[in-house]
Every structure is written in C-alpha cells, then in structure tokens.
Design a protein around this motif. Structure first.
Motif, PDB file in Angstrom:
ATOM      1  N   LYS A  14       0.961  -1.270   0.123  1.00  0.00           N
ATOM      2  CA  LYS A  14      -0.012  -0.021   0.114  1.00  0.00           C
ATOM      3  C   LYS A  14       0.669   1.278  -0.027  1.00  0.00           C
ATOM      4  O   LYS A  14       0.331   2.473  -0.361  1.00  0.00           O
ATOM      5  CB  LYS A  14      -0.935   0.035   1.227  1.00  0.00           C
ATOM      6  CG  LYS A  14      -1.974   1.151   1.369  1.00  0.00           C
ATOM      7  CD  LYS A  14      -2.563   1.270   2.491  1.00  0.00           C
ATOM      8  CE  LYS A  14      -3.818   2.015   2.543  1.00  0.00           C
ATOM      9  NZ  LYS A  14      -3.552   3.435   2.041  1.00  0.00           N
ATOM     10  N   TRP A  15       2.132   1.116   0.472  1.00  0.00           N
ATOM     11  CA  TRP A  15       2.922   2.333   0.480  1.00  0.00           C
ATOM     12  C   TRP A  15       3.799   2.551  -0.599  1.00  0.00           C
ATOM     13  O   TRP A  15       4.861   2.858  -0.440  1.00  0.00           O
ATOM     14  CB  TRP A  15       3.669   2.171   1.855  1.00  0.00           C
ATOM     15  CG  TRP A  15       2.888   2.513   3.079  1.00  0.00           C
ATOM     16  CD1 TRP A  15       1.601   2.863   3.078  1.00  0.00           C
ATOM     17  CD2 TRP A  15       3.275   2.561   4.425  1.00  0.00           C
ATOM     18  NE1 TRP A  15       1.140   2.861   4.348  1.00  0.00           N
ATOM     19  CE2 TRP A  15       2.046   2.827   5.257  1.00  0.00           C
ATOM     20  CE3 TRP A  15       4.466   2.124   5.101  1.00  0.00           C
ATOM     21  CZ2 TRP A  15       2.192   2.978   6.348  1.00  0.00           C
ATOM     22  CZ3 TRP A  15       4.509   2.148   6.393  1.00  0.00           C
ATOM     23  CH2 TRP A  15       3.378   2.813   7.206  1.00  0.00           C
ATOM     24  N   PHE A  16       3.603   1.750  -1.760  1.00  0.00           N
ATOM     25  CA  PHE A  16       4.267   1.832  -3.069  1.00  0.00           C
ATOM     26  C   PHE A  16       3.439   2.710  -4.184  1.00  0.00           C
ATOM     27  O   PHE A  16       2.946   2.211  -4.874  1.00  0.00           O
ATOM     28  CB  PHE A  16       4.709   0.542  -3.648  1.00  0.00           C
ATOM     29  CG  PHE A  16       5.515   0.536  -4.606  1.00  0.00           C
ATOM     30  CD1 PHE A  16       6.952   1.106  -4.491  1.00  0.00           C
ATOM     31  CD2 PHE A  16       5.220  -0.421  -5.947  1.00  0.00           C
ATOM     32  CE1 PHE A  16       7.815   1.073  -5.516  1.00  0.00           C
ATOM     33  CE2 PHE A  16       6.266  -0.123  -6.921  1.00  0.00           C
ATOM     34  CZ  PHE A  16       7.309   0.413  -6.529  1.00  0.00           C
ATOM     35  N   ASN A  55      -1.130   1.346  -6.580  1.00  0.00           N
ATOM     36  CA  ASN A  55       0.222   0.624  -5.932  1.00  0.00           C
ATOM     37  C   ASN A  55       0.759  -0.635  -6.612  1.00  0.00           C
ATOM     38  O   ASN A  55       1.813  -1.389  -6.333  1.00  0.00           O
ATOM     39  CB  ASN A  55      -0.187   0.042  -4.408  1.00  0.00           C
ATOM     40  CG  ASN A  55      -0.739   1.204  -3.605  1.00  0.00           C
ATOM     41  OD1 ASN A  55      -2.058   0.870  -3.350  1.00  0.00           O
ATOM     42  ND2 ASN A  55      -0.189   2.287  -3.560  1.00  0.00           N
ATOM     43  N   HIS A  56       0.073  -1.039  -7.750  1.00  0.00           N
ATOM     44  CA  HIS A  56       0.405  -2.061  -8.807  1.00  0.00           C
ATOM     45  C   HIS A  56       1.603  -1.704  -9.575  1.00  0.00           C
ATOM     46  O   HIS A  56       1.311  -0.635 -10.692  1.00  0.00           O
ATOM     47  CB  HIS A  56      -0.507  -2.692  -9.412  1.00  0.00           C
ATOM     48  CG  HIS A  56      -1.854  -3.294  -8.479  1.00  0.00           C
ATOM     49  ND1 HIS A  56      -3.005  -3.439  -9.020  1.00  0.00           N
ATOM     50  CD2 HIS A  56      -1.683  -3.616  -7.309  1.00  0.00           C
ATOM     51  CE1 HIS A  56      -3.624  -4.035  -8.246  1.00  0.00           C
ATOM     52  NE2 HIS A  56      -3.115  -4.014  -7.027  1.00  0.00           N
ATOM     53  N   PRO A  73       9.960  -9.720  -7.823  1.00  0.00           N
ATOM     54  CA  PRO A  73      10.288  -8.320  -8.023  1.00  0.00           C
ATOM     55  C   PRO A  73       9.252  -7.266  -7.688  1.00  0.00           C
ATOM     56  O   PRO A  73       9.304  -6.275  -8.080  1.00  0.00           O
ATOM     57  CB  PRO A  73      10.611  -8.099  -9.218  1.00  0.00           C
ATOM     58  CG  PRO A  73      10.387  -9.331  -9.980  1.00  0.00           C
ATOM     59  CD  PRO A  73       9.691 -10.339  -8.886  1.00  0.00           C
ATOM     60  N   ALA A  74       7.942  -7.654  -6.858  1.00  0.00           N
ATOM     61  CA  ALA A  74       6.972  -6.860  -6.716  1.00  0.00           C
ATOM     62  C   ALA A  74       7.424  -6.154  -5.442  1.00  0.00           C
ATOM     63  O   ALA A  74       7.243  -6.257  -4.166  1.00  0.00           O
ATOM     64  CB  ALA A  74       5.726  -7.597  -6.277  1.00  0.00           C
ATOM     65  N   LEU A  75       8.216  -5.075  -5.603  1.00  0.00           N
ATOM     66  CA  LEU A  75       9.096  -4.256  -4.657  1.00  0.00           C
ATOM     67  C   LEU A  75       8.230  -2.904  -4.015  1.00  0.00           C
ATOM     68  O   LEU A  75       7.433  -2.506  -4.719  1.00  0.00           O
ATOM     69  CB  LEU A  75      10.502  -3.741  -5.526  1.00  0.00           C
ATOM     70  CG  LEU A  75      10.853  -5.035  -6.220  1.00  0.00           C
ATOM     71  CD1 LEU A  75      11.996  -4.309  -7.124  1.00  0.00           C
ATOM     72  CD2 LEU A  75      11.458  -5.842  -5.422  1.00  0.00           C
ATOM     73  N   ASP A  84      -3.279   7.744  10.626  1.00  0.00           N
ATOM     74  CA  ASP A  84      -2.062   8.722  10.695  1.00  0.00           C
ATOM     75  C   ASP A  84      -1.407   8.685   9.542  1.00  0.00           C
ATOM     76  O   ASP A  84      -0.317   9.600   9.370  1.00  0.00           O
ATOM     77  CB  ASP A  84      -1.298   7.773  11.744  1.00  0.00           C
ATOM     78  CG  ASP A  84      -2.023   8.265  13.155  1.00  0.00           C
ATOM     79  OD1 ASP A  84      -2.679   9.017  13.151  1.00  0.00           O
ATOM     80  OD2 ASP A  84      -1.611   7.278  14.068  1.00  0.00           O
ATOM     81  N   ARG A  85      -1.728   7.975   8.461  1.00  0.00           N
ATOM     82  CA  ARG A  85      -0.755   7.957   7.093  1.00  0.00           C
ATOM     83  C   ARG A  85      -1.683   8.200   5.812  1.00  0.00           C
ATOM     84  O   ARG A  85      -2.684   7.639   5.681  1.00  0.00           O
ATOM     85  CB  ARG A  85      -0.020   6.707   7.089  1.00  0.00           C
ATOM     86  CG  ARG A  85       1.175   6.964   5.725  1.00  0.00           C
ATOM     87  CD  ARG A  85       1.721   5.690   5.537  1.00  0.00           C
ATOM     88  NE  ARG A  85       2.878   5.832   4.330  1.00  0.00           N
ATOM     89  CZ  ARG A  85       4.090   6.034   4.559  1.00  0.00           C
ATOM     90  NH1 ARG A  85       4.453   6.339   5.706  1.00  0.00           N
ATOM     91  NH2 ARG A  85       4.798   6.127   3.619  1.00  0.00           N
ATOM     92  N   PRO A  86      -1.359   9.171   4.981  1.00  0.00           N
ATOM     93  CA  PRO A  86      -2.140   9.521   3.903  1.00  0.00           C
ATOM     94  C   PRO A  86      -2.305   8.181   3.172  1.00  0.00           C
ATOM     95  O   PRO A  86      -1.563   7.336   2.782  1.00  0.00           O
ATOM     96  CB  PRO A  86      -1.298  10.415   3.095  1.00  0.00           C
ATOM     97  CG  PRO A  86      -0.571  10.948   3.888  1.00  0.00           C
ATOM     98  CD  PRO A  86      -0.054   9.950   5.025  1.00  0.00           C
ATOM     99  N   ILE A  87      -3.733   7.978   2.486  1.00  0.00           N
ATOM    100  CA  ILE A  87      -3.831   6.866   1.646  1.00  0.00           C
ATOM    101  C   ILE A  87      -3.317   7.197   0.396  1.00  0.00           C
ATOM    102  O   ILE A  87      -3.532   8.261   0.010  1.00  0.00           O
ATOM    103  CB  ILE A  87      -5.421   6.551   1.526  1.00  0.00           C
ATOM    104  CG1 ILE A  87      -6.078   6.336   3.043  1.00  0.00           C
ATOM    105  CG2 ILE A  87      -5.655   5.565   0.800  1.00  0.00           C
ATOM    106  CD1 ILE A  87      -7.631   6.031   3.099  1.00  0.00           C
ATOM    107  N   ALA A  88      -2.461   6.092  -0.310  1.00  0.00           N
ATOM    108  CA  ALA A  88      -1.833   6.292  -1.730  1.00  0.00           C
ATOM    109  C   ALA A  88      -3.072   6.111  -2.663  1.00  0.00           C
ATOM    110  O   ALA A  88      -4.073   5.483  -2.589  1.00  0.00           O
ATOM    111  CB  ALA A  88      -0.957   5.047  -1.635  1.00  0.00           C
TER     112      ALA A  88
END
Length: 253
Positions: free
Chosen positions: A69-71, A110-111, A230-232, A249-253
C-alpha cells in the motif's frame, strides 16, 4: 603537370567496417547499477518506508518486509526504486533470506507495471533467486493471484514452490517469532477486522518447517495465488522503521 599524374590513390573504405561495440553483460549491468545505488542520493525512495528488514525467522534468516500500500506508482521514480532495492538487498542476499509481502488494502495505484517487474527480474543476478527461501504473501487478492501465476509460470518457474499465500498475519508466526515482525498498524487492524483475534495458534516445535495449521483450505501455494519476487516496496535501509498508530495517521496512496 598533367592532372592525371597528381591523382592520389585513396584507400578502399568498403572493406573497413566499424568495430562493433561490445554489449554489456548482465553481470556488468548489475555491477554498474550497484555502483550507482551506492553513490546516488536515494532519500526520495528510502523516505517512503515500504521496504525494510524486520528481524529474522526461526532459522535465523533475514526477513525482508514489503508493504504494498505504501508503494505509490504514480509518485515514484521507478529507476531509483530499482537502485534502492539493489542497495538494500545486495548485502542481504549473499545468504539465505525470506520476503514477507503485505498486499493489505493495496489498490491499482500501488501495482507496478508488468514491464518494470520483468526488467527487475532480468537485472537481479542468480543469488537473489537461489538464496530466496520463501516468499509469503499476506492478504492476497485476485490481482496478486493472477500476476503470480503468470510470472512464475512463464518468467520465474524456479521460485514457484517457494511462494505461499496466507490469509492472515498470524500464519507467519509459524516461521518467525512475533517480536521479529514489525508491520504498520493498519495491517494488523485490517487483519483483526477480517479474521478476528487469535485465530491461529502456530506450532513451532520440531524442525521449524512452515506449519500453517489444520485448515489448509485457507492457504494456497503459488500455483493458485501469490506474488512475484520483484513486486517491490521501499523504505530506509539505514534506520529502524517507525509506523503510525493507526491507518488514519498516514495518507492513503
């Protein structure tokens, strides 16, 4: 003096073809990228906080954590992302290691593109594949199942048996202690929402081989689901990860 006596004989250039430029070997390309990874400023990537080592498993192998989710695909330089991956993993993959990929609440934003995944896999040398002993996918979706099936069938069949798709975080505790796994709060909150509390009691006796409990219907091997090597995701290689207390607490990507 007659003009014909002043004629100069020119060399026949048709027989002199340019010397071909040697193509860069895969090993040379990796070494070049590794030098770049060590010298370039990658703070833009490390600040995302999505790839990091989190302790070791029950066999003492480093655990590399990826938070899907954070990519943020649309906001990241994928070339630098590859460099950061190499910088972080190169010292780790000299020995056995495992990867835990959390697809929790990840979306299409995020893909990573499949073309980039293919490039990453082709760049990484054999030691990355050989020393990878397990790849765990937590909270898989239809996208991870389809991508993994295609990738491990046509691109990376050698890692097919190493990939396990798990419906919950607690299944990981068969292969690693709780205090060795650090994940963002939103992962455990989502896990409790869909699975409840204490839904799995790991059996850590014996050989420490993966034992995901009796209900095998909830678990699938790579032929049915999973994700590719390699899904990094990316984070800081030089600091302990710090996670927010809650998803808000963290913005949604």
């Amino acid at each position: 003096m007659a003009m014909d006596t002043m004629a100069v004989e020119l060399p026949d250039l048709s027989t002199h073809s340019p010397r071909p430029i040697a193509e860069e070997t895969p090993e040379e390309k990796y070494e070049r990228l590794l030098r770049r990874a060590r010298s370039e400023d990658l703070n833009e990537i490390s600040g995302i906080g999505c790839l990091y080592q989190s302790g070791v498993d029950r066999l003492g192998r480093p655990v590399v954590v990826f938070i899907g989710k954070w990519f943020p695909i649309g906001d990241i330089d994928l070339d630098k992302a590859l460099l950061y991956l190499i910088k972080l993993l190169d010292p780790i993959v000299r020995g056995d290691y495992v990867i835990a990929y959390f697809h929790t609440l990840a979306s299409s934003s995020n893909h990573p593109p499949f073309s980039w995944l293919k490039e990453v896999y082709s760049v990484l040398p054999y030691k990355y594949k050989k020393n990878l002993k397990a790849f765990y996918i937590v909270h898989p979706t239809f996208w991870t199942k389809m991508m993994t099936w295609w990738f491990t069938t046509f691109m990376a069949p050698a890692i097919k048996a190493k990939v396990h798709s798990l419906p919950g975080v607690e299944y990981l505790y068969s292969v690693m202690a709780r205090d060795q796994l650090e994940v963002p709060a939103f992962v455990t909150e989502y896990d409790m929402t869909i699975n409840g509390l204490h839904y799995f009691q790991p059996d850590t006796s014996g050989t420490f081989e993966p034992n995901f409990g009796c209900d095998r219907s909830k678990l699938t091997r790579i032929g049915q689901s999973g994700t590719s090597l390699p899904a990094l995701v990316f984070g800081s290689a030089n600091r302990e990860p710090r996670f927010p207390r809650s998803l808000s607490d963290r913005p949604i990507a």
